[in-house]
Each structure stands twice: as structure tokens, then as C-alpha cells.
Design a protein around this motif. Sequence first.
Motif, PDB file in Angstrom:
ATOM      1  N   ARG A 210       1.080  -1.173  -0.209  1.00 14.91           N
ATOM      2  CA  ARG A 210       0.584   0.468   0.019  1.00 14.91           C
ATOM      3  C   ARG A 210       1.262   0.972   0.045  1.00 14.91           C
ATOM      4  O   ARG A 210       1.347   1.850   1.241  1.00 14.91           O
ATOM      5  CB  ARG A 210      -0.870  -0.286   1.104  1.00 14.91           C
ATOM      6  N   ILE A 211       0.970   1.834  -1.101  1.00 15.14           N
ATOM      7  CA  ILE A 211       2.088   3.102  -1.469  1.00 15.14           C
ATOM      8  C   ILE A 211       1.242   3.771  -1.861  1.00 15.14           C
ATOM      9  O   ILE A 211       1.235   4.164  -2.626  1.00 15.14           O
ATOM     10  CB  ILE A 211       3.082   2.185  -2.658  1.00 15.14           C
ATOM     11  N   GLN A 212       1.197   5.156  -0.282  1.00 11.70           N
ATOM     12  CA  GLN A 212       0.849   5.912  -0.577  1.00 11.70           C
ATOM     13  C   GLN A 212       0.966   7.440  -0.471  1.00 11.70           C
ATOM     14  O   GLN A 212       0.415   8.120  -1.191  1.00 11.70           O
ATOM     15  CB  GLN A 212      -0.142   6.187   0.975  1.00 11.70           C
ATOM     16  N   GLY A 213       2.530   7.305  -0.717  1.00 12.83           N
ATOM     17  CA  GLY A 213       3.682   8.647  -0.704  1.00 12.83           C
ATOM     18  C   GLY A 213       5.128   8.620  -1.555  1.00 12.83           C
ATOM     19  O   GLY A 213       4.669   7.090  -1.861  1.00 12.83           O
ATOM     20  N   LYS A 214       5.116   9.395  -1.705  1.00 15.86           N
ATOM     21  CA  LYS A 214       7.127   9.056  -2.438  1.00 15.86           C
ATOM     22  C   LYS A 214       7.674   8.083  -1.317  1.00 15.86           C
ATOM     23  O   LYS A 214       7.436   7.778   0.071  1.00 15.86           O
ATOM     24  CB  LYS A 214       7.826  10.553  -2.156  1.00 15.86           C
ATOM     25  N   THR A 215       8.721   7.593  -2.348  1.00 12.69           N
ATOM     26  CA  THR A 215       8.985   6.817  -1.663  1.00 12.69           C
ATOM     27  C   THR A 215      10.534   6.481  -2.736  1.00 12.69           C
ATOM     28  O   THR A 215      11.279   6.291  -3.706  1.00 12.69           O
ATOM     29  CB  THR A 215       8.434   4.544  -3.006  1.00 12.69           C
ATOM     30  N   VAL A 216      11.576   6.443  -1.663  1.00 13.24           N
ATOM     31  CA  VAL A 216      13.035   6.433  -1.878  1.00 13.24           C
ATOM     32  C   VAL A 216      13.754   4.970  -1.422  1.00 13.24           C
ATOM     33  O   VAL A 216      14.195   4.739  -0.596  1.00 13.24           O
ATOM     34  CB  VAL A 216      13.594   7.851  -1.311  1.00 13.24           C
ATOM     35  N   GLY A 217      14.769   4.576  -2.268  1.00 12.18           N
ATOM     36  CA  GLY A 217      15.794   4.124  -2.003  1.00 12.18           C
ATOM     37  C   GLY A 217      15.127   2.680  -1.987  1.00 12.18           C
ATOM     38  O   GLY A 217      14.667   2.540  -2.473  1.00 12.18           O
TER      39      GLY A 217
ATOM     40  N   THR B 271      -1.175   5.613  -5.274  1.00 12.45           N
ATOM     41  CA  THR B 271      -2.207   6.512  -5.281  1.00 12.45           C
ATOM     42  C   THR B 271      -1.298   7.364  -5.868  1.00 12.45           C
ATOM     43  O   THR B 271       0.348   7.399  -6.764  1.00 12.45           O
ATOM     44  CB  THR B 271      -1.682   7.682  -4.396  1.00 12.45           C
ATOM     45  N   GLU B 272      -1.488   8.413  -6.310  1.00 14.06           N
ATOM     46  CA  GLU B 272      -0.965   9.331  -7.544  1.00 14.06           C
ATOM     47  C   GLU B 272       0.682  10.675  -7.394  1.00 14.06           C
ATOM     48  O   GLU B 272       1.027  10.680  -8.445  1.00 14.06           O
ATOM     49  CB  GLU B 272      -1.843  10.935  -8.269  1.00 14.06           C
ATOM     50  N   ALA B 273       0.436  10.416  -5.877  1.00 15.48           N
ATOM     51  CA  ALA B 273       1.635  10.690  -5.174  1.00 15.48           C
ATOM     52  C   ALA B 273       2.689  10.047  -4.720  1.00 15.48           C
ATOM     53  O   ALA B 273       3.849  10.237  -4.014  1.00 15.48           O
ATOM     54  CB  ALA B 273       1.232  11.484  -3.788  1.00 15.48           C
ATOM     55  N   ALA B 274       2.345   8.846  -5.421  1.00 13.73           N
ATOM     56  CA  ALA B 274       3.594   7.781  -4.765  1.00 13.73           C
ATOM     57  C   ALA B 274       4.545   7.720  -6.287  1.00 13.73           C
ATOM     58  O   ALA B 274       4.840   7.262  -6.730  1.00 13.73           O
ATOM     59  CB  ALA B 274       3.000   6.655  -4.851  1.00 13.73           C
ATOM     60  N   SER B 275       5.697   9.729  -6.057  1.00 15.37           N
ATOM     61  CA  SER B 275       6.926   9.471  -7.577  1.00 15.37           C
ATOM     62  C   SER B 275       7.654   8.097  -7.004  1.00 15.37           C
ATOM     63  O   SER B 275       7.779   8.133  -5.236  1.00 15.37           O
ATOM     64  CB  SER B 275       7.385  10.599  -6.920  1.00 15.37           C
ATOM     65  N   VAL B 276       8.534   8.082  -7.199  1.00 13.84           N
ATOM     66  CA  VAL B 276       9.940   6.554  -6.715  1.00 13.84           C
ATOM     67  C   VAL B 276      11.348   7.590  -6.879  1.00 13.84           C
ATOM     68  O   VAL B 276      10.982   8.007  -8.288  1.00 13.84           O
ATOM     69  CB  VAL B 276       9.813   5.342  -7.752  1.00 13.84           C
ATOM     70  N   LYS B 277      12.157   7.536  -7.014  1.00 12.83           N
ATOM     71  CA  LYS B 277      13.497   7.933  -6.748  1.00 12.83           C
ATOM     72  C   LYS B 277      14.815   6.910  -6.186  1.00 12.83           C
ATOM     73  O   LYS B 277      14.436   6.377  -5.133  1.00 12.83           O
ATOM     74  CB  LYS B 277      13.726   8.548  -5.775  1.00 12.83           C
ATOM     75  N   LEU B 278      15.668   6.542  -7.127  1.00 12.91           N
ATOM     76  CA  LEU B 278      16.609   5.494  -6.065  1.00 12.91           C
ATOM     77  C   LEU B 278      18.028   6.802  -6.238  1.00 12.91           C
ATOM     78  O   LEU B 278      18.534   7.206  -7.435  1.00 12.91           O
ATOM     79  CB  LEU B 278      17.276   4.581  -6.937  1.00 12.91           C
ATOM     80  N   SER B 279      18.093   7.811  -4.983  1.00 13.42           N
ATOM     81  CA  SER B 279      19.397   8.472  -4.966  1.00 13.42           C
ATOM     82  C   SER B 279      20.479   8.201  -4.362  1.00 13.42           C
ATOM     83  O   SER B 279      21.463   8.908  -4.472  1.00 13.42           O
ATOM     84  CB  SER B 279      18.471   9.696  -4.244  1.00 13.42           C
ATOM     85  N   GLU B 280      20.646   6.542  -4.268  1.00 11.59           N
ATOM     86  CA  GLU B 280      21.808   6.345  -3.686  1.00 11.59           C
ATOM     87  C   GLU B 280      23.341   6.922  -4.310  1.00 11.59           C
ATOM     88  O   GLU B 280      24.243   7.611  -4.197  1.00 11.59           O
ATOM     89  CB  GLU B 280      21.684   5.117  -3.787  1.00 11.59           C
TER      90      GLU B 280
ATOM     91  N   SER C 170      18.705  11.827  -8.998  1.00 14.81           N
ATOM     92  CA  SER C 170      18.039  12.970  -8.920  1.00 14.81           C
ATOM     93  C   SER C 170      16.641  13.482  -9.180  1.00 14.81           C
ATOM     94  O   SER C 170      16.685  14.286  -8.746  1.00 14.81           O
ATOM     95  CB  SER C 170      18.969  14.418  -8.785  1.00 14.81           C
ATOM     96  N   GLN C 171      16.305  12.862  -9.842  1.00 15.77           N
ATOM     97  CA  GLN C 171      14.942  13.034 -10.170  1.00 15.77           C
ATOM     98  C   GLN C 171      14.232  11.803  -9.819  1.00 15.77           C
ATOM     99  O   GLN C 171      14.233  10.448  -9.901  1.00 15.77           O
ATOM    100  CB  GLN C 171      14.753  12.803 -11.921  1.00 15.77           C
ATOM    101  N   TRP C 172      12.623  12.786  -9.521  1.00 17.51           N
ATOM    102  CA  TRP C 172      11.743  11.815  -8.883  1.00 17.51           C
ATOM    103  C   TRP C 172      10.483  10.879 -10.632  1.00 17.51           C
ATOM    104  O   TRP C 172      11.036  11.609 -11.901  1.00 17.51           O
ATOM    105  CB  TRP C 172      10.692  12.774  -9.029  1.00 17.51           C
TER     106      TRP C 172
END
Length: 254
Positions: A106-113, A128-137, A168-170
Amino acid sequence: MTSRTSGSLYTHIENNIATVEFGHPASNSFPSELLARLTKALDQLSVDNSVHVIILKSEGDRAFCAGASFDELVAITNLQQGKYFFSGFANVINAMRKCKKPIIGRIQGKTVGGGVGLASACDYCLATEAASVKLSELTIGIGPFVIEPAVSRKIGLAAFEALAWDASQWKNAYWAKEKGLFSRVFPNIPELDKEIQLFAENLSSYNPTALQQMKKATWQGTDHWDELLIERAAISGELVLSEFTKQALEKFKK
């Protein structure tokens, strides 16, 4: 069980559905202790015959998971500490992989690494639409080595590279859906929760033996991950001691 430093973890079982909820004041990030508790909880649910399906969620209505604990990351001073720290996510992903029950994310928001690794290790994700993802390592001199097998398995190597190199990008939730990380995307949390409950109820009504065999089939060919992910943890543990990473983390602290 909860504390400000270690975070919180709650498990609730009703009608053959187990809901596991983790939380931490720092955007639901994971210190080592919380990773260990999540691993133990999943291991226990795997052999609990009253549980047919697991929902994995995090607290609040903002970030799903900010990855590894920043405070613990900056406190690493030797190779042993580094390997131990990154082994936390390795252990959770392996517990999710070997868990006999399907896990719904259940992914409700931003998710990193590491949070992207958790989502990838779920068997089915709704977001949700707010669930952007990023691998910033890479931006801090390490890399998403521990979670790469799980992410690549879910979205393919090309999509993993698009995330990892463009550190660096979502990428938005619809990109993640297109690549296969999310199965469905909803405009808000109430609609997400309504659909997750319906989906979990449907799954829990199916033959539990069939669910277990389905899970076993979809994770075929990953038995070597027990060793692989720990090897990857050692790579990250070494890189986190580099001068580049120490300087990068110092900038983030300021």
C-alpha cells in the motif's frame, strides 16, 4: 512497540488478512532495529495458518518510505558496521521473497531507495498519484546494490537503470505503473484503501495452498539471493566509508 529512535511496527490480523504497519518520524525511514523487527514479523506471518494475505503499509498520509535511516548512515565508521547496516534491507527483502503468503504493498506517497526495494519485493502494489519513486543512492556515492535484484525483477533492467542512473530525478506514479512496479494507481488515499481491502478480501477467500504455490512459482530462480544480497550489502558498506560519501553526507547534515 514504538520509540522515537527505532520507529514503530504493528501487526493486526482479521479475517485471514494480516496488516503490517511500520512508521518512523523521519519520513518512515528504517533504522536497523526496525528492519530487524519487520523481518521477524514477516517470518512469523509466513508460518501462521490463520493468515492468507499480508498488507504492508506505512504510517501517515505522506511518504511511504524514505529508505535507510540517515542518522545511522552517517554513524558508520567501519566495514563491519557498514555491511550490518545494509544487510537490514537484504534480510527484509529475503523475508518477503520467502514468505509463503502474498504481500500487497500500500504505497500512499513518495518512495526513495530502500523503500523502492520494499515496494518491488511486494507481490502486488497499489498506489496513489502521490507515490513518486527515486533511487538517489549514487548522489551520495553509494548505489542501490542490495535492492537491485528485487527492482530489476519487478520492472526490468532498463527501467531500473532509468531510476538508478538518473539518481536526482523523481519518476511519477504513472511511470511506475507503466513499468510494472504498481498494478493500479488511485487519485487519493481513501480510494486506495477501499480497493486494497476489496482486493485483500478476494485473495484471502482463495485456496491458501494455491496462493502459496503461486507465490513459490513467481519467485522461482531467486534462491541465490540469500548470499547475493549480503554480498551487495558488503559493497555498499565499503562505499559508505569513502571520502566522497562522507563529504556528501556532511552536506546533507548541514
